[in-house]
Design a protein around this motif. Structure first.
Motif, short mmCIF file in Angstrom:
data_model
loop_
_atom_site.label_atom_id
_atom_site.label_comp_id
_atom_site.label_asym_id
_atom_site.label_seq_id
_atom_site.Cartn_x
_atom_site.Cartn_y
_atom_site.Cartn_z
N SER A 49 0.85 -1.19 0.00
CA SER A 49 0.00 0.00 0.00
C SER A 49 0.88 1.24 0.00
O SER A 49 1.82 1.34 0.79
N ILE A 50 0.57 2.17 -0.90
CA ILE A 50 1.33 3.41 -0.98
C ILE A 50 0.47 4.55 -0.48
O ILE A 50 -0.66 4.74 -0.93
N ILE A 51 1.00 5.29 0.47
CA ILE A 51 0.28 6.41 1.07
C ILE A 51 1.07 7.69 0.80
O ILE A 51 2.30 7.72 0.89
N SER A 52 0.35 8.74 0.48
CA SER A 52 0.98 10.04 0.34
C SER A 52 0.01 11.09 0.87
O SER A 52 -1.04 10.77 1.42
N GLY A 53 0.38 12.33 0.72
CA GLY A 53 -0.49 13.40 1.18
C GLY A 53 0.28 14.69 1.40
O GLY A 53 1.46 14.81 1.08
N GLY A 54 -0.41 15.63 1.98
CA GLY A 54 0.17 16.95 2.23
C GLY A 54 -0.95 17.95 2.40
O GLY A 54 -2.12 17.59 2.57
N GLY A 55 -0.60 19.21 2.31
CA GLY A 55 -1.62 20.23 2.43
C GLY A 55 -2.59 20.19 1.27
O GLY A 55 -2.25 19.75 0.16
N SER A 56 -3.82 20.62 1.52
CA SER A 56 -4.78 20.75 0.43
C SER A 56 -4.39 21.95 -0.44
O SER A 56 -3.55 22.76 -0.05
N GLY A 57 -5.00 22.05 -1.59
CA GLY A 57 -4.69 23.13 -2.51
C GLY A 57 -3.83 22.70 -3.68
O GLY A 57 -3.50 23.50 -4.55
N HIS A 58 -3.43 21.40 -3.68
CA HIS A 58 -2.58 20.90 -4.76
C HIS A 58 -3.33 19.92 -5.66
O HIS A 58 -2.72 19.18 -6.42
N ILE A 102 3.92 -1.17 3.71
CA ILE A 102 3.41 0.15 3.32
C ILE A 102 4.57 1.06 2.94
O ILE A 102 5.59 1.11 3.65
N LEU A 103 4.41 1.75 1.84
CA LEU A 103 5.38 2.77 1.44
C LEU A 103 4.71 4.14 1.61
O LEU A 103 3.65 4.39 1.03
N VAL A 104 5.32 5.00 2.38
CA VAL A 104 4.83 6.36 2.56
C VAL A 104 5.73 7.29 1.75
O VAL A 104 6.95 7.33 1.97
N THR A 105 5.13 8.00 0.80
CA THR A 105 5.89 8.91 -0.06
C THR A 105 5.46 10.33 0.24
O THR A 105 4.28 10.66 0.20
N GLU A 131 8.05 1.76 5.04
CA GLU A 131 9.19 2.52 4.53
C GLU A 131 8.70 3.92 4.17
O GLU A 131 7.53 4.11 3.80
N MET A 132 9.59 4.90 4.27
CA MET A 132 9.22 6.28 3.92
C MET A 132 10.23 6.83 2.92
O MET A 132 11.44 6.67 3.08
N LEU A 133 9.71 7.48 1.89
CA LEU A 133 10.55 8.09 0.86
C LEU A 133 10.22 9.57 0.76
O LEU A 133 9.05 9.94 0.63
N VAL A 134 11.23 10.41 0.82
CA VAL A 134 11.06 11.86 0.67
C VAL A 134 11.51 12.24 -0.74
O VAL A 134 12.64 11.94 -1.14
N VAL A 135 10.64 12.91 -1.47
CA VAL A 135 10.93 13.30 -2.86
C VAL A 135 11.26 14.78 -2.91
O VAL A 135 10.50 15.62 -2.45
N THR A 157 6.79 14.53 -8.31
CA THR A 157 6.39 13.51 -7.34
C THR A 157 5.30 12.60 -7.90
O THR A 157 5.24 11.41 -7.56
N VAL A 158 4.43 13.12 -8.75
CA VAL A 158 3.34 12.28 -9.25
C VAL A 158 3.86 11.15 -10.13
O VAL A 158 3.22 10.09 -10.22
N LEU A 159 5.01 11.33 -10.76
CA LEU A 159 5.61 10.26 -11.55
C LEU A 159 6.10 9.15 -10.63
O LEU A 159 6.01 7.96 -10.97
N VAL A 160 6.62 9.53 -9.47
CA VAL A 160 7.02 8.53 -8.47
C VAL A 160 5.80 7.74 -8.03
O VAL A 160 5.83 6.51 -7.92
N HIS A 161 4.70 8.44 -7.75
CA HIS A 161 3.47 7.77 -7.34
C HIS A 161 2.99 6.79 -8.40
O HIS A 161 2.62 5.65 -8.10
N LYS A 162 2.98 7.24 -9.64
CA LYS A 162 2.43 6.41 -10.71
C LYS A 162 3.27 5.15 -10.93
O LYS A 162 2.74 4.04 -11.05
N ILE A 163 4.56 5.31 -11.00
CA ILE A 163 5.44 4.17 -11.29
C ILE A 163 5.45 3.18 -10.13
O ILE A 163 5.32 1.97 -10.33
N SER A 164 5.57 3.68 -8.91
CA SER A 164 5.58 2.77 -7.76
C SER A 164 4.21 2.15 -7.54
O SER A 164 4.09 0.98 -7.16
N GLY A 165 3.14 2.91 -7.81
CA GLY A 165 1.79 2.37 -7.66
C GLY A 165 1.51 1.24 -8.63
O GLY A 165 0.88 0.23 -8.27
N ALA A 166 2.00 1.38 -9.86
CA ALA A 166 1.81 0.32 -10.85
C ALA A 166 2.60 -0.92 -10.47
O ALA A 166 2.13 -2.05 -10.67
#
Length: 593
Positions: A49-58, A102-105, A131-135, A157-166
Motif C-alpha cells: 500500500s502506498i500512502i501520500s499526502g500533504g496540504g490541500s490546494g494541490h 506500506i510505502l509512505v511517499t 518505509e518512507m521516501l522523501v521526494v 512527485t506524481v511520476l514517483v506515485h504512478k510508477i511505484s503504484g503500478a
C-alpha cells in the motif's frame, strides 16, 4: 490573481472537495474526521500500500490519485498545511492493507516530513512494516540556497506515485517498490514558473504594494507550490522563459543546480498546470518546451504528459519535470511500462497507450487536391475580365466602408463585423488579382470560397461559407452556357433555401438576410443587377430601428438598434452596390443620426 472564490470558508472547501472524490470514484472512501481518502477494501491478493499526502490546494494531488494502480490512501491537511501525525498514523494503521507492507511517499517540505515521519515511526513501533521516501525534485532553489533542507518536492512527485503504484499493483515486494520509487525520485528534476501568487480562500487580501505581488510584466522563475519565491523574477516572453527554465534543469555546468545528468535515450516530460493556465495556453507552452528540448538539447521525450497534476490552487503558472528513464534492475517491468500501466484514479490523465507511443508513427493523410484539380468544370461561362473588374469594385467598396460598419457594430455587437468583412474582402481581392479567373463560374467561385473559409471566422464567416458553397452547387445544376442574370438569380435563390437549413434568419430578423433576400428576389423578378443592389440597400436601411430576433443583440439588449442598421446587412448591401457599379455618390444618401 483573482481573490474571488465560490467557497470562501477554507474548512468547508476542503471537506466538500474530499467528499467529491468519493462521488466521482466509487472505489474510494473518505474518513471525514481525519481527511483520509482511501481505497475501499476488496477481495483479492494483498499488495504493497502506498500512502501520500500533504496540504490541500494541490489537487488533484493527492486524494484524486487514490485508486487501483496508484495510491492506497491520501491524507489531506488544511490548505497549504501538513496533515497531523495522528491523521497519518490512522491512515497507515487502519485505512490500508498492511499485509505486504506500506510505502509512505512525501514531498520534501519540513512540516510534511516531520508529521509523516512521526506517523511512520508510530506505525513501526506498533509492528508494521513501513518505509518512507522523501521526494525532492525542484531545481528552482539551488544547492546554496537550499542548504541542509534540500530540494523541494513538486510536480515530479506524481511520476514517483504512478510508477511505484503500478509496481505495487503487480504484487511486487515492499523492498522492490521502495527501490523503484527511490530510483525514480533520484532521476527526476523539475522547475516551475508563475505570473502571480495565489490567494487562499478565507485569508486577507495581499497588499498590492508588497513583494507578494508581481508586476504586470514579471514572472517568478522557480516559484514553489505554496507561493514560495524561486530563483528570481524576470520580464520575459515565453520562449526566453522556457529557455531559462530548461537551462536550470539541464545545464551541466551550473554546479548549483546540476542535480541530474540527463544522458538517457529515454526521457519522460511532464508539463504541469499549476491550476490557472487555460488548456489552450498550456498547449502552447507544451509545444514551446518540446521544440526547445529537441533543438537545444537533442532530447526527444518518449512520453509527454501535459495537464493538471499538482496545483497551487489557481496558480497562474506551470512546471516542467523531466524523468531520466533508467533500468530498474528488479527483473520486472520497465519504468515506461509502469508509467503506461492502467490505473483507476480520477486525477491521473494519460490516455495514450504503450502501443501508440512505441509505434512512433509519422504517417499522414494526403492533403486534398488544389481547387484547380479538385473541381470539375461546369460549362457555365463568364467573361474573366468583366467578372474581375466587377468583383474588384465590390470588394473595394466593402473595404472602404469598414469604419462605418465597425461603428455600427460597436453600438449593437462585438465591434468586429467590419474588420471581418474587410479581412475577407482584402484576401479575395488579392487572390483574383494574383490568379486570373478561368472563366468557369463554378471553378472560379469555388476558389473564392476557399479564400473566404480561411480568412473569415465567426458567425458571419460561417454564413458566407455555407452560402457560397451552396451557390457553387446550385450553379453546377444550371444548364451549361452563359452565366447570365437569370442563371445567377436561380442559383442565388437555391443557395438561400440551402442557407435556411442552417439558420432560421428571415427578413425582419435584423441580419444580413435583410439585405440578401431583397437582392435575390429582385434579381429573379427583374434580371436587373442595379435594381437588385438598390433593393439590398433599402433592405439594409430598413433594419434601423428593427429589434433583433437573432444574434448577440438579442441577449445584450440595449437600444442601439434604434440608431443604426444591422452591420452585416449594411456591409453586404455595399458589396452588391459595388458589384452593380453604383458609386457611393450615386446611391441614396444614408446618414446615421
Amino acid at each position: 490573481m483573482s481573490a474571488k472564490h465560490f467557497i470562501n470558508d477554507p474548512t468547508h472547501l476542503v471537506n466538500t472537495a474530499l467528499h467529491a472524490l468519493t462521488i466521482t470514484n466509487p472505489s474510494v472512501a473518505l474518513d471525514v474526521e481525519n481527511k483520509i481518502v482511501y481505497r475501499r477494501p476488496k477481495d483479492g491478493a494483498s499488495q504493497v500500500s502506498i500512502i501520500s499526502g500533504g496540504g490541500s490546494g494541490h489537487e488533484p494531488s493527492f486524494g484524486a490519485f487514490v485508486g487501483d494502480g496508484l495510491l492506497a490512501a491520501g491524507v489531506a491537511g488544511t490548505i497549504f498545511a501538513s496533515p497531523s501525525a495522528e491523521q497519518i498514523r490512522k491512515a497507515i494503521m487502519s485505512r490500508v492493507d498492511a499485509d505486504k507492507g506500506i510505502l509512505v511517499t512525501v514531498m520534501n517540505y519540513t512540516g510534511d516530513v516531520l508529521n509523516f515521519g512521526m506517523g511512520v515511526e508510530k506505525a513501526k513501533a506498533a509492528g508494521l512494516k513501513v518505509e518512507m521516501l522523501v521526494v525532492g525534485d525542484d531545481v528552482g532553489v539551488g544547492r546554496a540556497a537550499a542548504g541542509k533542507v534540500g530540494r523541494r518536492g513538486i510536480a515530479g512527485t506524481v511520476l514517483v506515485h504512478k510508477i511505484s503504484g503500478a509496481l505495487a499493483a503487480r504484487g511486487a515486494s515492499l523492498e522492490d517498490v521502495y527501490k523503484v520509487a527511490k530510483l525514480t525520485a533520484e532521476n527526476i528534476i523539475s522547475v516551475g514558473a508563475s505570473l502571480e501568487h495565489v490567494h487562499v480562500p478565507g485569508r486577507a487580501l495581499p497588499d498590492p504594494n508588497s513583494d507578494e505581488t508581481l508586476a504586470q510584466e514579471e514572472v517568478e522563475i522557480g516559484m514553489g507550490i505554496h507561493n514560495e519565491p524561486g530563483s528570481g523574477r524576470a520580464v520575459v516572453e515565453l520562449p526566453e522563459l522556457v529557455k531559462k527554465m530548461l537551462s536550470q534543469l539541464l545545464d551541466s555546468q551550473d554546479k548549483d543546480r546540476a542535480f541530474l545528468n540527463v544522458n538517457s535515450n529515454e526521457v519522460v516530460l511532464l508539463i504541469n498546470n499549476l491550476g490557472g493556465v487555460s488548456v489552450l495556453e498550456l498547449g502552447g507552452i507544451t509545444a514551446e518546451v518540446v521544440g526547445q528540448l529537441e533543438k537545444s538539447y537533442n532530447i526527444k521525450p518518449v512520453r509527454i504528459l501535459a495537464g493538471t497534476y499538482m496545483t497551487s490552487l489557481n496558480g497562474l503558472g506551470f512546471s516542467i519535470s523531466i524523468l531520466n528513464v533508467v533500468n530498474t534492475n528488479i527483473g520486472g517491468p520497465s519504468m515506461l511500462q509502469l508509467l503506461d500501466a492502467p490505473c483507476e484514479a480520477t486525477g491521473w490523465t494519460a490516455p495514450i497507450n504503450t502501443e501508440t507511443w512505441e509505434a512512433k508513427s509519422t504517417k499522414t493523410r494526403e492533403s486534398a487536391s488544389s481547387a484547380d484539380e479538385n473541381v470539375k468544370s461546369s460549362g457555365l461561362k463568364l467573361d474573366p475580365e468583366s467578372a474581375k473588374a466587377a468583383l474588384t469594385a465590390a470588394l473595394q467598396r466593402v473595404i472602404d466602408v469598414e469604419p462605418e460598419v465597425t461603428r455600427y457594430d460597436t453600438v449593437v455587437g462585438d465591434g468586429d463585423c467590419g474588420i471581418g468583412l474587410k479581412r475577407g474582402a482584402e484576401a479575395v481581392k488579392k487572390f483574383i488579382s494574383d490568379k486570373p479567373l478561368s472563366g468557369d463560374a463554378v471553378v472560379d467561385l469555388f476558389k473564392i470560397v476557399q479564400v473566404v473559409e480561411t480568412t473569415m471566422d465567426g458567425t458571419s464567416g460561417a454564413l458566407y461559407a455555407i452560402y457560397l458553397n451552396s451557390l457553387a452547387h446550385a450553379l453546377r445544376e444550371q444548364s451549361a452556357g452563359e452565366a447570365d442574370s437569370k442563371v445567377w438569380g436561380a442559383a442565388l435563390k437555391q443557395a438561400s433555401q440551402a442557407l435556411s437549413k442552417y439558420t432560421p434568419a428571415q427578413p425582419g430578423d435584423r441580419t444580413l438576410v435583410d439585405a440578401l433576400q431583397p437582392f435575390v428576389d429582385t434579381l429573379n423578378s427583374t434580371g436587373d443587377l442595379k435594381k437588385a443592389a438598390e433593393a439590398a440597400r433599402k433592405g439594409a436601411e430598413g433594419t434601423k430601428g428593427m429589434k433583433a430576433s437573432l444574434g448577440r443583440t438579442v441577449y445584450i439588449g440595449g437600444s442601439g438598434y434604434e440608431q443604426v442598421p444591422d452591420p452585416g446587412a449594411w456591409g453586404l448591401s455595399q458589396f452588391f452596390l459595388g458589384l452593380a457599379g453604383i458609386k457611393p455618390s450615386e446611391a441614396e444618401d444614408y446618414e446615421i443620426v
